[in-house]
Design an enzyme around this catalytic site. Sequence first.
Site, PDB file in Angstrom:
ATOM      1  N   PRO A 337       0.867  -1.092   0.033  1.00 58.45           N
ATOM      2  CA  PRO A 337      -0.013  -0.022   0.093  1.00 58.45           C
ATOM      3  C   PRO A 337       0.921   1.306   0.042  1.00 58.45           C
ATOM      4  O   PRO A 337       1.833   1.346   0.149  1.00 58.45           O
ATOM      5  CB  PRO A 337      -0.990  -0.133   1.620  1.00 58.45           C
ATOM      6  N   ARG A 338       0.116   2.136  -0.211  1.00 58.08           N
ATOM      7  CA  ARG A 338       0.926   3.715  -0.391  1.00 58.08           C
ATOM      8  C   ARG A 338       1.767   3.993   0.759  1.00 58.08           C
ATOM      9  O   ARG A 338       2.817   4.620   0.644  1.00 58.08           O
ATOM     10  CB  ARG A 338      -0.214   4.757  -0.855  1.00 58.08           C
ATOM     11  N   ASP A 339       1.031   4.035   1.815  1.00 57.82           N
ATOM     12  CA  ASP A 339       1.663   4.430   2.858  1.00 57.82           C
ATOM     13  C   ASP A 339       3.012   3.639   3.306  1.00 57.82           C
ATOM     14  O   ASP A 339       3.961   4.328   3.521  1.00 57.82           O
ATOM     15  CB  ASP A 339       0.799   4.476   4.205  1.00 57.82           C
TER      16      ASP A 339
END
Lengths: 646, 253
Positions: A337-339
Amino acid sequence: MTVLNSKIPAGPIAEKWSSHKAAIKVVSPANKRKLDIIVVGTGLAGGSAAASMAEMGYNVKAFCYQDSGRRAHSIAAQGGINAAKNYQNDNDSVHRLFYDTVKGGDYRAREANVHRLSEVSGEIIDQCVAQGVPFAREYGGTLSNRSFGGVLVSRTFYARGQTGQQLLLGCYASMNRMIGQGKIEMHERSELLDIVIIEGKARGIITRNLVTGEIERHSAHAVVLATGGYSNVFFLSTNAMGCNAGAAWQAYKNGACFANPCYVQIHPTCIPIHGEQQSKLTLMSESLRNDGRVWTPKKKEDAVKLQKGQITANDIAEEDRDFYLERRYPSYGNLVPRDVASRAAKERCDEGFGVNETGKAVYLDFKYSIERLGKDVIEARYGNLFQMYEKITAANPYELPMQIYPAIHYTMGGIWVDYNLMTNVPGLYAIGEANFSDHGANRLGASALMQGLADGYFVLPYTIGDYLADEIQVPRIDVNHQEFVKKEKAVTDRMTRLYNIKGTKTVDSFHKRLGNVMWENIGMARNEEGLKLAIKEIQAIRKDFYKDLRIPGDYDAMNIELEKAGRVEDFLDLGELMAYDALDRKESCGGHYREESTTEDGEAKRDDENFAYVSAWEYQGEGKAPKLNKEELVFENVKLTQRSYK
Amino acid sequence: MADKILKELTIKVWRQKNAKAQGKFETYKINNISTGTSFLEMLDILNEELINGGTEPIAFDHDCREGICGMCSLFINGRAHGPDDDITTCQLHMRMFSEGETITIEPWRAGAFPVIKDLIVDRTAFEKILQAGGYISVNTGGVPDGNAILISQDDAEEAMDAAACIGCGACVATCKNSSAMLFVSAKVSHLAKLPQGKVEAARRAKSMVAKMDEMGFGNCTNTGACEVECPKGISIGNIARLNREFLVAKIKD
């Protein structure tokens, strides 16, 4: 004292939405004609809501600050939209989409909302196809899918690298049809400056006509805010230049709670900052991580040479490349995921392995997929993104890896809403990115488009009926009501106050100063000391703003500096609230990374025992500290575990 | 590629207070611009200098700065969106200009796009054309499953080629007749290539063309200038398709 009632229906999660729909009120067609609804914002959420409610028979008045509804920033979304269709037979399901989204949001979203989002996701695709959205197709004519970060199935539908554009044009076309039929009254180049509350209910808005400078009054039985996010509080972000927090901030000042303001999403694949004069950051679609491998050099001396421009990526031997996402997260690899991907990039750069002159960039390399699939295939998949990258950077990504770095992209916080998407102010609704409800502390790729359209097409048009059914006896609201007069005066006073400061500094100079404080202290990593410092610095910038702002041009005409001044005034207040919220949340979750709360191996550490709540901040008046209300999050269907993508 | 510094540029820009006022060119100097700066960032810098010097900044439309919203509308050195191909103004970078150059900036000039202020024009005429028929008449809900409508990959791709139009108006600005044919044909082609759009294709073509004429756009004389300046590479093949759709619709009458 605000009492937050989320109105989450009782019963098993999979039946909540059905049973709720069966229970809520419906307005008869004859009565819908008598009811007016204001929709502010014409992106995916606002456009789809305006079109759908007009089709149902309500009188809709739509507003946007751009010159056309089609220019809302949803248009810039590149990669795709998720739906649990299981067309690929890879075992996708409503439950799996629900689970991935709750987990991806770091367990800070509302279960019931997310499940509903997953349930209606399939209908969105059908609706868009019917409108003529040219989704990618297989040879046999069926819809094509790809995968996105944080997910192990292929559930993302896409229209080249222009999915947001095509989805927006779909609902914009539906809006146009309704405008043509006289069911939508469209107001372009109009900006909301206040909300009118009469006897506790939202009954209208005050706008400024951006062409003539006139302050206008507009009334309705209900007001829907679909005004997007507030990433521009950071000055540099991937948002459009005009994106602002004005409407949300007015909602807050009129009694609506502002939830989780400190939850900001950092997107891992943006074009790095090139210089001090930069005005915004350009996103490269997350879909690129499907075929691109992320790496930095293994040896620091190679990184130093890259930073000095002495060698290029191609000079670094295969064994000297550190594919750090694949190394750290073997099961998700480049598709974390992005984080997670953002933090990992920052960590590499902070350690000195950055690959450009500022040391703040990592590689996204297509060499391997070009070798495996051929240049033609990569060009067909991402051609326009590669072209865009080359136009901006003057480097050819077919020959040299792209340089990317994380940037502020999307705000997970927003106006607090209940299950009906209504704020705690009766008759005031918030949908899409403007509300807080569905994403938690982070969102997975391709889920923002899904939420915008879910809210606009399939949730709000039903739930708003429950409120409006009791309003059918209320005659059209008179804009000469004293509350309108009062609010118009307040708006005029506010704008003339800004205009008359007659100082020496430009609006942008204040915005940049604020952005710098935000990025340094409330950006990718935060700590108590920095947050406290940020509050002081923001207060100092605000003081200077009111003393030394300069707005040239005429007051009662098109005046772009005056427009921007109002927005920056709101950002100053919002930035401070974000710092308060981040201070309160002594845990790391999603894009909110508190340096005091980490695991031994450097991952973000959540604290479910103490922080499994929504922070809903309540305005207490100018200069007073905001009040924190908490909505406890209840998880009955997913088990709260440390998020692992290893 | 390493950025260079352009020490001095001369900016000749159209200033017009409002729709009723008479406009004229003003000349400004700007110094020390990095070639890595975008054209709009250069204007931001110039505007900061103007405000600091007590002058009203140059008004121009822009928003996404990612080449997709279609709001930026500058005519630069005689070309829509400036001297590069397949881009919007926000994607134009200063590396396209050279030291000491004079850059001339004008708004779109077309009768159907009146100037609002400086470089900002009113493109509402495009909205009116789309409101006349640029859609598929389908209400929300009650539609078939997405895979129940099979569309060949080639048709979907061709529809997408046309649907990529961003409605910026460069085609109108660059056409000697200020014709809106490329814009209208892109929407008509997008929807005509898809089975969902076929049902009302004839009605759509007729009503959009009628509205286009009503809004005061000129006729198409097939010079192809629109295609050259389109930031999204929309083909004039779409104009041929529009003509065909329109003709068939008329014959059906």
